[in-house]
Design a protein around this motif. Structure first.
Motif, short mmCIF file in Angstrom:
data_model
loop_
_atom_site.label_atom_id
_atom_site.label_comp_id
_atom_site.label_asym_id
_atom_site.label_seq_id
_atom_site.Cartn_x
_atom_site.Cartn_y
_atom_site.Cartn_z
N TRP A 111 77.84 -26.85 -38.51
CA TRP A 111 79.29 -27.06 -38.51
C TRP A 111 79.98 -25.87 -39.15
O TRP A 111 79.52 -25.35 -40.17
N LYS A 114 85.90 -25.83 -39.86
CA LYS A 114 86.81 -26.76 -39.18
C LYS A 114 86.05 -27.88 -38.47
O LYS A 114 86.61 -28.60 -37.64
N ASN A 116 83.65 -27.64 -36.24
CA ASN A 116 83.25 -27.33 -34.88
C ASN A 116 81.77 -26.96 -34.91
O ASN A 116 81.33 -26.26 -35.82
N ASN A 191 84.66 -32.80 -26.75
CA ASN A 191 85.07 -32.25 -28.04
C ASN A 191 86.46 -32.76 -28.42
O ASN A 191 86.77 -32.95 -29.60
N ARG A 195 87.51 -34.59 -31.93
CA ARG A 195 88.55 -34.11 -32.84
C ARG A 195 89.61 -35.18 -33.10
O ARG A 195 90.07 -35.35 -34.23
N LYS A 196 89.97 -35.91 -32.04
CA LYS A 196 90.98 -36.95 -32.22
C LYS A 196 90.45 -38.09 -33.09
O LYS A 196 91.20 -38.72 -33.85
N GLU A 199 90.78 -36.89 -36.65
CA GLU A 199 92.18 -37.01 -37.06
C GLU A 199 92.52 -38.46 -37.39
O GLU A 199 93.23 -38.74 -38.37
#
Length: 382
Positions: A111, A114, A116, A191, A195-196, A199
């Motif tokens: 990782w 961020k 990713n 991806n 990410r969502k 969040e």
């Protein structure tokens, strides 16, 4: 020459997002972008001279499988700390340590700041810790194949990745200095949805997620939990079935299009060693600390595994192909039916946040506990 770029030949449905074409292009005419569904794809720019080199190195068009007869094992690290920290039995960290101890370099996934997933070069044993553990998202390879081949001119290289990524690197390899390790891959999710989801968790917690463990084994290997560590040290911990993102992933709701018919999930494999969880292992081999299914696909892979076994670093128990693949059908078969929910979820995702699609992914806790009870009874009397 006037050859079409590889992506125009295979189309987006078959593209695995492996980054081979970008690494192969001598004119840097191929860029990688993330499409609106959250998957990596190549984009050809004005530098393209239609030389066709990207076609030559595309593993979808030119797969190079191992010619050796595979051997199947149950395996695990004899170092309990490694075995507990790793996702399955801890065989990969032992292979990686062996390569580093012999002056080599390891390319694996970690990782970034961020969160990713990215392929990185590891040159020190102490840095392997940060790369351990399954990521369950597709990594950004960038130009790692080029760098791995440059390194292989002077020292041993270990490259680990998904089956499509190791198949991509195999199309470049002309050096005995490179050993490839792939994972038994369920497929790669969007991806964007990942990410969502992060969040969504951060909004609910009011704090940032700084670390992820998809395979925490504090309650056992077969009962693994997903743990999100927050910036204040607190944790969000969920059984993998009760985590909505992971449940949607296991139900194939938002996999990459090519993952529904993956040409790299087969025997013969496209790497020297294949590693995964030994789901469906017999009772005498199951262990809450973790157990790996290990496939030596080439003579090169077999030699390294034999050396680690003789050094007492790992245990290997040879098993039949049937036993090794019984709980791991993706070793030999890459086809899934595309769920009807897929298009609906991804369409909603473009317009909404994770909470609005949560109902599609919400697990049923009662059904979960019933299934666990039935499974425990089955194992007891098996």
């Amino acid at each position: 020459m006037n050859k079409r770029p590889a992506i125009d030949v295979i189309g987006h449905e078959k593209c695995a997002g492996c980054f081979a074409c970008q690494n192969a292009c001598p004119n840097d005419a191929i860029e990688i972008y993330e499409n609106e569904e959250g998957f990596y794809y190549p984009k050809v720019n004005e530098k393209c001279v239609r030389c066709g080199i990207c076609q030559d190195f595309c593993p979808v068009l030119n797969p190079v499988a191992s010619a050796d007869e595979p051997r199947f094992y149950a395996g695990w690290s004899n170092d309990d700390r490694i075995r507990l920290r790793a996702s399955s039995g801890g065989v990969f960290p032992e292979v990686a340590k062996y390569v580093l101890e012999n002056g080599g370099v390891v390319f694996c996934v970690k990782w970034d700041e961020k969160l990713n997933a990215r392929h990185v070069k590891v040159e020190r044993i102490e840095d392997l810790e940060k790369a351990m553990g399954s990521k369950y998202v597709q990594s950004y390879v960038d130009l790692a194949y080029r760098e791995a081949l440059r390194e292989a001119k002077n020292r041993p290289v270990l490259f680990s990745g998904t089956p499509c990524q190791t198949a991509a690197l195999r199309s470049f390899i002309g050096s005995e200095n490179v050993i490839t390790v792939d994972v038994v891959c369920h497929g790669v999710p969007s991806n964007l949805i990942f990410r969502k989801y992060l969040e969504f968790l951060e909004q609910k917690a009011g704090k940032r997620v700084v670390e992820i463990s998809f395979r925490d084994k504090k309650k056992g290997w077969e009962n693994f939990h997903i743990v999100f560590k927050l910036e204040d040290g607190a944790e969000i911990r969920k059984h993998h079935y009760l985590d909505p993102f992971f449940r949607g992933y296991l139900l194939n709701f938002y996999l990459r299009p090519s993952c529904y018919s993956c040409p790299f999930c087969q025997i013969p494999r496209f790497s020297d060693i294949t590693l995964g969880d030994f789901w469906g292992a017999p009772k005498n081999l199951r262990d809450r600390r973790g157990l790996s299914v290990v496939i030596a696909n080439s003579e090169r892979g077999r030699k390294i595994l034999d050396e680690l076994f003789s050094l007492g670093r790992i245990e290997l128990v040879e098993v039949s192909k049937e036993l090794a693949t019984r709980g791991n059908p993706r070793i030999i078969e890459g086809k899934y039916a595309v769920p009807k929910e897929r298009d609906l979820i991804l369409k909603k995702l473009k317009e909404a946040d994770f909470e609005e699609i949560f109902e599609n992914l919400k697990p049923n806790p009662i059904l979960f506990w019933v299934k666990k009870f039935v499974a425990s009874v089955y194992k007891k009397f098996r």
